[in-house]
Design a protein around this motif. Sequence first.
Motif, mmCIF file in Angstrom:
data_model
loop_
_atom_site.group_PDB
_atom_site.id
_atom_site.type_symbol
_atom_site.label_atom_id
_atom_site.label_comp_id
_atom_site.label_asym_id
_atom_site.label_seq_id
_atom_site.Cartn_x
_atom_site.Cartn_y
_atom_site.Cartn_z
ATOM 1 N N GLY A 132 12.318 61.285 -9.577
ATOM 2 C CA GLY A 132 11.128 60.456 -9.391
ATOM 3 C C GLY A 132 11.569 59.006 -9.510
ATOM 4 O O GLY A 132 11.784 58.510 -10.616
ATOM 5 N N ARG A 150 -0.801 57.112 -11.580
ATOM 6 C CA ARG A 150 0.530 57.670 -11.401
ATOM 7 C C ARG A 150 0.815 57.944 -9.931
ATOM 8 O O ARG A 150 -0.046 58.427 -9.184
ATOM 9 C CB ARG A 150 0.670 58.958 -12.206
ATOM 10 N N THR A 157 8.347 69.742 -4.707
ATOM 11 C CA THR A 157 8.168 69.367 -6.111
ATOM 12 C C THR A 157 8.805 70.368 -7.066
ATOM 13 O O THR A 157 8.548 70.330 -8.259
ATOM 14 C CB THR A 157 6.674 69.224 -6.450
ATOM 15 N N SER A 193 1.207 70.845 -8.446
ATOM 16 C CA SER A 193 1.248 70.099 -7.191
ATOM 17 C C SER A 193 1.999 70.810 -6.082
ATOM 18 O O SER A 193 2.023 70.348 -4.955
ATOM 19 C CB SER A 193 1.905 68.739 -7.418
ATOM 20 N N THR A 222 15.275 60.200 -5.645
ATOM 21 C CA THR A 222 14.217 60.789 -4.833
ATOM 22 C C THR A 222 14.845 61.596 -3.716
ATOM 23 O O THR A 222 15.987 61.360 -3.319
ATOM 24 C CB THR A 222 13.294 59.694 -4.254
ATOM 25 N N SER A 261 3.577 59.696 -7.002
ATOM 26 C CA SER A 261 4.624 60.684 -6.813
ATOM 27 C C SER A 261 5.758 60.037 -6.027
ATOM 28 O O SER A 261 5.572 59.634 -4.868
ATOM 29 C CB SER A 261 4.098 61.911 -6.069
ATOM 30 N N THR A 262 6.922 59.912 -6.642
ATOM 31 C CA THR A 262 8.075 59.307 -5.973
ATOM 32 C C THR A 262 9.262 60.267 -5.940
ATOM 33 O O THR A 262 10.402 59.843 -5.837
ATOM 34 C CB THR A 262 8.477 57.993 -6.676
ATOM 35 N N VAL A 263 8.987 61.572 -6.049
ATOM 36 C CA VAL A 263 10.076 62.553 -5.993
ATOM 37 C C VAL A 263 10.552 62.764 -4.566
ATOM 38 O O VAL A 263 11.661 63.261 -4.344
ATOM 39 C CB VAL A 263 9.664 63.907 -6.613
ATOM 40 N N PRO A 304 8.848 67.290 -11.212
ATOM 41 C CA PRO A 304 8.823 65.830 -11.267
ATOM 42 C C PRO A 304 8.970 65.274 -12.683
ATOM 43 O O PRO A 304 8.392 65.793 -13.635
ATOM 44 C CB PRO A 304 7.449 65.495 -10.675
#
Length: 230
Positions: A53, A71, A3, A229, A150, A73-75, A31
């Motif tokens: 992301g 929400r 992240t 995170s 990503t 997390s799509t990183v 992110p």
Amino acid sequence: MCTYYEVPDRDKLALHFGDVPEAEWRDKMSPLYRGPFLRAKGEGRELVVGQWGMIQPNSKTHIPTGKDGKRLSTVNARREGMMKSWTCGGPWRKGQRCIIPAQRYAEPYWGTGKHIAWQFSRADGEPWGLAGLWSEWTDPATGEVLASYTMITQNCDHTPVLNLMHRPDPKRPPNLQDKRTVVPLEKGDWDTWLHGAVELADGLIQLPAIERFQHGPLDPTVEAELPVSL
């Protein structure tokens, strides 16, 4: 999950990745910030800027959210599941692969039983080219087209040093922790990753030799800026 990473300076971007866009981005990436990534353009390449992301298809906002409104997390995209993922499956099948320039990235080291921010850079001093996927999303409110990307991750349970990152799962045995790491690509493989068939690209997702890394605790002044995170 990665992240945090740092974008190479513009001179290094130009030297290693090609023409640098005029758009602005964040050098220390977290992110949802916008950063540069390399994608195919015809038979060549282009460096563009997008959101770190991935934005899901038909999303009403650029912030990734689930059906429950929370929400997401799509990183990072898990190598094992991205082919069938609603967010990443389409880009993977369409060959929308990208390369993310990173001078270094950070992971949480747990080798001593507590969280220590740990940085990874290349031993040869060159920037990383990390494997990723990209897509484009049109804002339904404004019509703006926003690129997003990503970073692909892979299992590293049996790789020294890398398997000491991230908090251990007490419910799993040591050999089944599902520790994750990024996918570094060597320059000679960049064109195959960007232009090659899916099968060829999939073959490039491999664990790197630890000798390629220079690693150690992250500078405390940088650590203070890391996302919670990490």
